[in-house]
Motif scaffolding. Structure first.
Motif, PDB file in Angstrom:
ATOM      1  N   GLU A  18       0.827  -1.197   0.000  1.00  0.00           N
ATOM      2  CA  GLU A  18       0.000   0.000   0.000  1.00  0.00           C
ATOM      3  C   GLU A  18       0.869   1.257   0.000  1.00  0.00           C
ATOM      4  N   ARG A  19       0.499   2.199  -0.845  1.00  0.00           N
ATOM      5  CA  ARG A  19       1.186   3.483  -0.913  1.00  0.00           C
ATOM      6  C   ARG A  19       0.320   4.500  -0.178  1.00  0.00           C
ATOM      7  N   ASP A  20       0.866   5.067   0.875  1.00  0.00           N
ATOM      8  CA  ASP A  20       0.089   5.949   1.741  1.00  0.00           C
ATOM      9  C   ASP A  20       0.568   7.398   1.631  1.00  0.00           C
ATOM     10  N   THR A  21       0.070   8.240   2.515  1.00  0.00           N
ATOM     11  CA  THR A  21       0.414   9.658   2.514  1.00  0.00           C
ATOM     12  C   THR A  21       1.920   9.872   2.583  1.00  0.00           C
ATOM     13  N   ILE A  22       2.578   9.147   3.446  1.00  0.00           N
ATOM     14  CA  ILE A  22       4.021   9.295   3.608  1.00  0.00           C
ATOM     15  C   ILE A  22       4.736   8.922   2.315  1.00  0.00           C
ATOM     16  N   THR A  23       4.351   7.810   1.734  1.00  0.00           N
ATOM     17  CA  THR A  23       4.970   7.358   0.482  1.00  0.00           C
ATOM     18  C   THR A  23       4.830   8.414  -0.605  1.00  0.00           C
ATOM     19  N   TYR A  24       3.610   8.915  -0.784  1.00  0.00           N
ATOM     20  CA  TYR A  24       3.380   9.921  -1.820  1.00  0.00           C
ATOM     21  C   TYR A  24       4.132  11.215  -1.506  1.00  0.00           C
ATOM     22  N   VAL A  26       6.929  11.652   0.145  1.00  0.00           N
ATOM     23  CA  VAL A  26       8.357  11.471  -0.107  1.00  0.00           C
ATOM     24  C   VAL A  26       8.637  11.447  -1.610  1.00  0.00           C
ATOM     25  N   LEU A  27       7.849  10.698  -2.349  1.00  0.00           N
ATOM     26  CA  LEU A  27       8.078  10.615  -3.792  1.00  0.00           C
ATOM     27  C   LEU A  27       7.863  11.968  -4.467  1.00  0.00           C
ATOM     28  N   LEU A  28       6.762  12.636  -4.135  1.00  0.00           N
ATOM     29  CA  LEU A  28       6.454  13.908  -4.785  1.00  0.00           C
ATOM     30  C   LEU A  28       7.484  14.985  -4.445  1.00  0.00           C
ATOM     31  N   GLN A  29       8.116  14.842  -3.297  1.00  0.00           N
ATOM     32  CA  GLN A  29       9.184  15.769  -2.948  1.00  0.00           C
ATOM     33  C   GLN A  29      10.318  15.706  -3.972  1.00  0.00           C
ATOM     34  N   SER A  30      10.542  14.527  -4.512  1.00  0.00           N
ATOM     35  CA  SER A  30      11.657  14.377  -5.450  1.00  0.00           C
ATOM     36  C   SER A  30      11.255  14.511  -6.921  1.00  0.00           C
ATOM     37  N   ILE A  31       9.958  14.471  -7.237  1.00  0.00           N
ATOM     38  CA  ILE A  31       9.571  14.510  -8.658  1.00  0.00           C
ATOM     39  C   ILE A  31       8.593  15.624  -9.020  1.00  0.00           C
ATOM     40  N   TYR A  32       8.305  16.542  -8.109  1.00  0.00           N
ATOM     41  CA  TYR A  32       7.297  17.561  -8.420  1.00  0.00           C
ATOM     42  C   TYR A  32       7.705  18.470  -9.578  1.00  0.00           C
ATOM     43  N   GLN A  33       8.982  18.545  -9.880  1.00  0.00           N
ATOM     44  CA  GLN A  33       9.443  19.435 -10.945  1.00  0.00           C
ATOM     45  C   GLN A  33       9.444  18.780 -12.321  1.00  0.00           C
ATOM     46  N   ILE A  34       9.103  17.505 -12.399  1.00  0.00           N
ATOM     47  CA  ILE A  34       9.059  16.836 -13.709  1.00  0.00           C
ATOM     48  C   ILE A  34       7.608  16.463 -14.026  1.00  0.00           C
ATOM     49  N   ASP A  35       7.343  16.180 -15.287  1.00  0.00           N
ATOM     50  CA  ASP A  35       5.975  15.896 -15.736  1.00  0.00           C
ATOM     51  C   ASP A  35       5.325  14.737 -14.995  1.00  0.00           C
ATOM     52  N   THR A  36       6.105  13.738 -14.640  1.00  0.00           N
ATOM     53  CA  THR A  36       5.562  12.567 -13.944  1.00  0.00           C
ATOM     54  C   THR A  36       4.931  12.946 -12.615  1.00  0.00           C
ATOM     55  N   GLY A  37       5.418  14.004 -12.000  1.00  0.00           N
ATOM     56  CA  GLY A  37       4.890  14.440 -10.707  1.00  0.00           C
ATOM     57  C   GLY A  37       3.398  14.688 -10.737  1.00  0.00           C
ATOM     58  N   LYS A  38       2.921  15.317 -11.802  1.00  0.00           N
ATOM     59  CA  LYS A  38       1.484  15.617 -11.911  1.00  0.00           C
ATOM     60  C   LYS A  38       0.651  14.342 -11.935  1.00  0.00           C
ATOM     61  N   SER A  39       1.064  13.340 -12.687  1.00  0.00           N
ATOM     62  CA  SER A  39       0.273  12.106 -12.764  1.00  0.00           C
ATOM     63  C   SER A  39       0.337  11.320 -11.450  1.00  0.00           C
ATOM     64  N   ILE A  40       1.486  11.341 -10.791  1.00  0.00           N
ATOM     65  CA  ILE A  40       1.586  10.662  -9.490  1.00  0.00           C
ATOM     66  C   ILE A  40       0.718  11.390  -8.465  1.00  0.00           C
ATOM     67  N   PHE A  41       0.701  12.716  -8.527  1.00  0.00           N
ATOM     68  CA  PHE A  41      -0.163  13.479  -7.623  1.00  0.00           C
ATOM     69  C   PHE A  41      -1.629  13.133  -7.868  1.00  0.00           C
ATOM     70  N   ALA A  70       4.481  17.875  -2.739  1.00  0.00           N
ATOM     71  CA  ALA A  70       3.035  17.646  -2.723  1.00  0.00           C
ATOM     72  C   ALA A  70       2.286  18.970  -2.626  1.00  0.00           C
ATOM     73  N   ALA A  71       2.801  19.908  -1.825  1.00  0.00           N
ATOM     74  CA  ALA A  71       2.141  21.208  -1.671  1.00  0.00           C
ATOM     75  C   ALA A  71       2.135  21.985  -2.988  1.00  0.00           C
ATOM     76  N   ILE A  72       3.251  21.980  -3.687  1.00  0.00           N
ATOM     77  CA  ILE A  72       3.329  22.695  -4.973  1.00  0.00           C
ATOM     78  C   ILE A  72       2.367  22.080  -5.983  1.00  0.00           C
ATOM     79  N   LEU A  73       2.356  20.762  -6.071  1.00  0.00           N
ATOM     80  CA  LEU A  73       1.456  20.096  -7.019  1.00  0.00           C
ATOM     81  C   LEU A  73      -0.004  20.295  -6.630  1.00  0.00           C
ATOM     82  N   ALA A  74      -0.295  20.285  -5.336  1.00  0.00           N
ATOM     83  CA  ALA A  74      -1.666  20.525  -4.869  1.00  0.00           C
ATOM     84  C   ALA A  74      -2.103  21.942  -5.219  1.00  0.00           C
ATOM     85  N   LEU A  75      -1.208  22.892  -5.018  1.00  0.00           N
ATOM     86  CA  LEU A  75      -1.522  24.282  -5.359  1.00  0.00           C
ATOM     87  C   LEU A  75      -1.809  24.417  -6.844  1.00  0.00           C
TER      88      LEU A  75
END
Length: 138
Positions: A18-24, A26-41, A70-75
């Motif tokens: 299971e991928r939970d809040t913590i998992t997402y 941590v991951l989004l912290q490292s990929i929010y600046q690339i296109d994949t970040g949006k789809s993972i979000f 996560a905050a940047i992608l949520a915004l």
């Protein structure tokens, strides 16, 4: 390093972990600046992983509990997907974003999130004012 994080994240799905809040977060912290970040979000939203840390109440977006990524992608998601709908049904033109001011996190880390959010809003040409150390009016 974001490649390794993404590989690990995908392996979790393959192994039915299971991928939970913590998992997402941590991951989004490292990929929010690339296109994949949006789809993972979007995946995180769909799986309800952020139900506790991204709260939308009327014209307010509360991001307590989100990593910077996560905050940047949520915004970005909120401003482009949710706000236009809210603008159609309301006469008020103000919207608010709360990232906190260090009461629950280290103040230095929280101010970094708010600073990056302001930078992102500037990049999107969204006017904003700082209401206090953890709240923006758009």
């Amino acid at each position: 390093q974001w490649i390794r994080a993404l590989q690990f994240f995908r392996e979790m799905a393959d192994r039915r972990v299971e991928r939970d809040t913590i998992t997402y977060n941590v991951l989004l912290q490292s990929i929010y600046q690339i296109d994949t970040g949006k789809s993972i979000f979007q995946d995180a939203l769909f799986s309800h992983a952020f139900d506790e840390c991204i709260v939308i109440e009327d014209r307010l977006l509360d991001l307590h509990g989100c990593s910077l990524g996560a905050a940047i992608l949520a915004l970005r998601w909120w401003w482009t997907e949710i706000v236009p709908v809210l603008q159609e049904s309301s006469e008020s033109s103000s919207f608010y974003v709360v990232a906190g001011w260090g009461k629950h996190r280290a103040a230095r880390r929280q101010s970094g999130i708010l600073e990056m959010m302001c930078h992102d809003l500037d990049r999107m040409h969204v006017p904003w004012t700082k209401q206090n150390a953890g709240r923006l009016e758009l």
